[in-house]
Scaffold this motif. Structure first.
Motif, PDB file in Angstrom:
ATOM      1  N   THR A  59       0.823  -1.204   0.000  1.00 53.56           N
ATOM      2  CA  THR A  59       0.000   0.000   0.000  1.00 53.56           C
ATOM      3  C   THR A  59       0.857   1.253   0.000  1.00 53.56           C
ATOM      4  O   THR A  59       0.651   2.167  -0.813  1.00 53.56           O
ATOM      5  N   GLU A 119      -3.429  -4.201  -3.736  1.00 48.34           N
ATOM      6  CA  GLU A 119      -3.865  -3.722  -2.425  1.00 48.34           C
ATOM      7  C   GLU A 119      -4.710  -2.470  -2.478  1.00 48.34           C
ATOM      8  O   GLU A 119      -5.352  -2.130  -1.484  1.00 48.34           O
ATOM      9  N   LEU A 120      -4.708  -1.734  -3.589  1.00 48.70           N
ATOM     10  CA  LEU A 120      -5.386  -0.444  -3.666  1.00 48.70           C
ATOM     11  C   LEU A 120      -6.423  -0.434  -4.775  1.00 48.70           C
ATOM     12  O   LEU A 120      -6.227  -1.041  -5.842  1.00 48.70           O
ATOM     13  N   SER A 133      -5.157   0.977   3.115  1.00 45.91           N
ATOM     14  CA  SER A 133      -5.534   0.089   2.018  1.00 45.91           C
ATOM     15  C   SER A 133      -7.008  -0.293   2.114  1.00 45.91           C
ATOM     16  O   SER A 133      -7.737  -0.276   1.118  1.00 45.91           O
TER      17      SER A 133
END
Length: 347
Positions: free
Chosen positions: A78, A142-143, A302
């Motif tokens: 993240t 993760e994003l 995140s």
């Protein structure tokens, strides 16, 4: 969070050369030929069924648990992704700020100002291009993606539903009886430390797909017995229902500030317990003071920058009276590029 899922999906179903080279050795490394003929849903592996979780739902119709491996790495990716994202944004901000100064007549020398605007704009285009075409593939682990993988075991329809991002295989439906646990087998009984989540496969010879699919659930475990206990909990739930089973503690899919701390602290102490005391103390202090809060913040950030889709209506209504049973995933449900890879693989 999604790195291992993406690697498995890429290797097993997208890249035919990689699948031919790696698939069977990975799946069959600790298995005998007879293991592939077993019905694992009928085999008792533990006398102490217990939920480790985290669980999102538990009732007479289905239980739902978080999937995915490598949750404790979520904060690292993240923060790295945000740094890569902020680089082109910073150049865009400088260019816009300089343009605003020109428009408001705050710049007396126009030529250098225009030169700076052109320079910052060029850097924004260059770094923006690299982010969109390359770095976004890292950030989407993760994003700006699904907050968590979710796995639903429906005991009424005897099916397993897996909710994943499309780049990790998408949402799929498999028959319960086709499942194959990996980390709960007796071949792992001699291991002292596992440090793996529960991993399950749906092999191609059972599903009819030309590639195997799989998923992982829950938290990292310290002992192989933990994996067997949780698998036995799920197995008995699907086979006999709630009777005699402990009720799991339910959590929410919403972001929680302390969740990142929980995910980070346990792996750190697991490492400390396996290293000399002096080394542990030398690592513990900087980890707790700087690294751990930073990673925990990245984990929470995140979760805030991701979202959680609802299940498709057919899956939400599965098992209710008068509702059709969702059909199992077939090759026709995948994009045309997946079909092409299978044709190329067989040709």
């Amino acid at each position: 969070m999604y790195i291992s899922e993406w690697l498995m999906w890429f290797g097993d179903s997208v890249s035919a050369p990689i699948r031919r080279k790696w698939q069977m050795p990975k799946l069959a490394k600790h298995l005998r030929p007879s293991d592939f003929r077993r019905n694992y849903t009928k085999i008792k592996v533990s006398d102490n069924p217990r939920p480790i979780g985290p669980y999102y739902a538990y009732n007479d119709s289905y239980l739902e648990i978080r999937g995915g491996r490598g949750e404790h790495f979520r904060g690292i990716i993240t923060l790295l992704g945000l740094v890569l994202f902020l680089i082109p944004c910073s150049y865009a901000y400088l260019a816009i700020k300089m343009i605003a100064r020109i428009v408001t007549n705050q710049e007396s020398d126009l030529a250098p100002a225009i030169l700076f605007v052109s320079f910052y704009s060029l850097l924004f285009i260059i770094f923006g291009y690299f982010f969109i075409y390359y770095c976004r593939h890292i950030c989407r682990f993760e994003l700006f993606t699904l907050r968590h993988i979710r796995v639903r075991f429906n005991r009424v329809t005897q099916q397993v539903f897996i909710q994943r991002p499309k780049h990790c295989g998408g949402t799929v439906v498999f028959r319960w009886k086709d499942i194959m646990p990996i980390n709960t087998d007796s071949h792992h009984s001699n291991q002292e430390q596992s440090q793996f989540v529960n991993i399950f496969y749906f092999p191609s010879y059972k599903t009819g797909l030309p590639f195997s699919d799989g998923f992982s659930i829950g938290k990292n475990t310290n002992r192989p017995q933990d994996n067997r206990d949780e698998w036995e909990f799920i197995r008995r739930y699907m086979e006999t229902g709630l009777a005699g089973l402990p009720k799991p503690r339910l959590t929410t899919t919403l972001p929680l500030p302390f969740r990142g701390w929980q995910e980070q602290i346990k792996p750190i102490f697991d490492v400390f317990n396996q290293t000399p005391k002096l080394v542990s103390y030398l690592i513990l202090i900087p980890s707790l003071i700087f690294i751990l809060p930073l990673l925990s913040f990245g984990y929470f950030l995140s979760e805030c920058l991701c979202w959680q889709f609802k299940w498709p209506e057919a899956i939400q209504e599965a098992g209710k009276i008068g509702r059709l049973k969702p059909k199992e995933t077939q090759l026709l449900d995948y994009p045309i590029t997946i079909w092409k890879n299978q044709v190329d693989d067989n040709s």
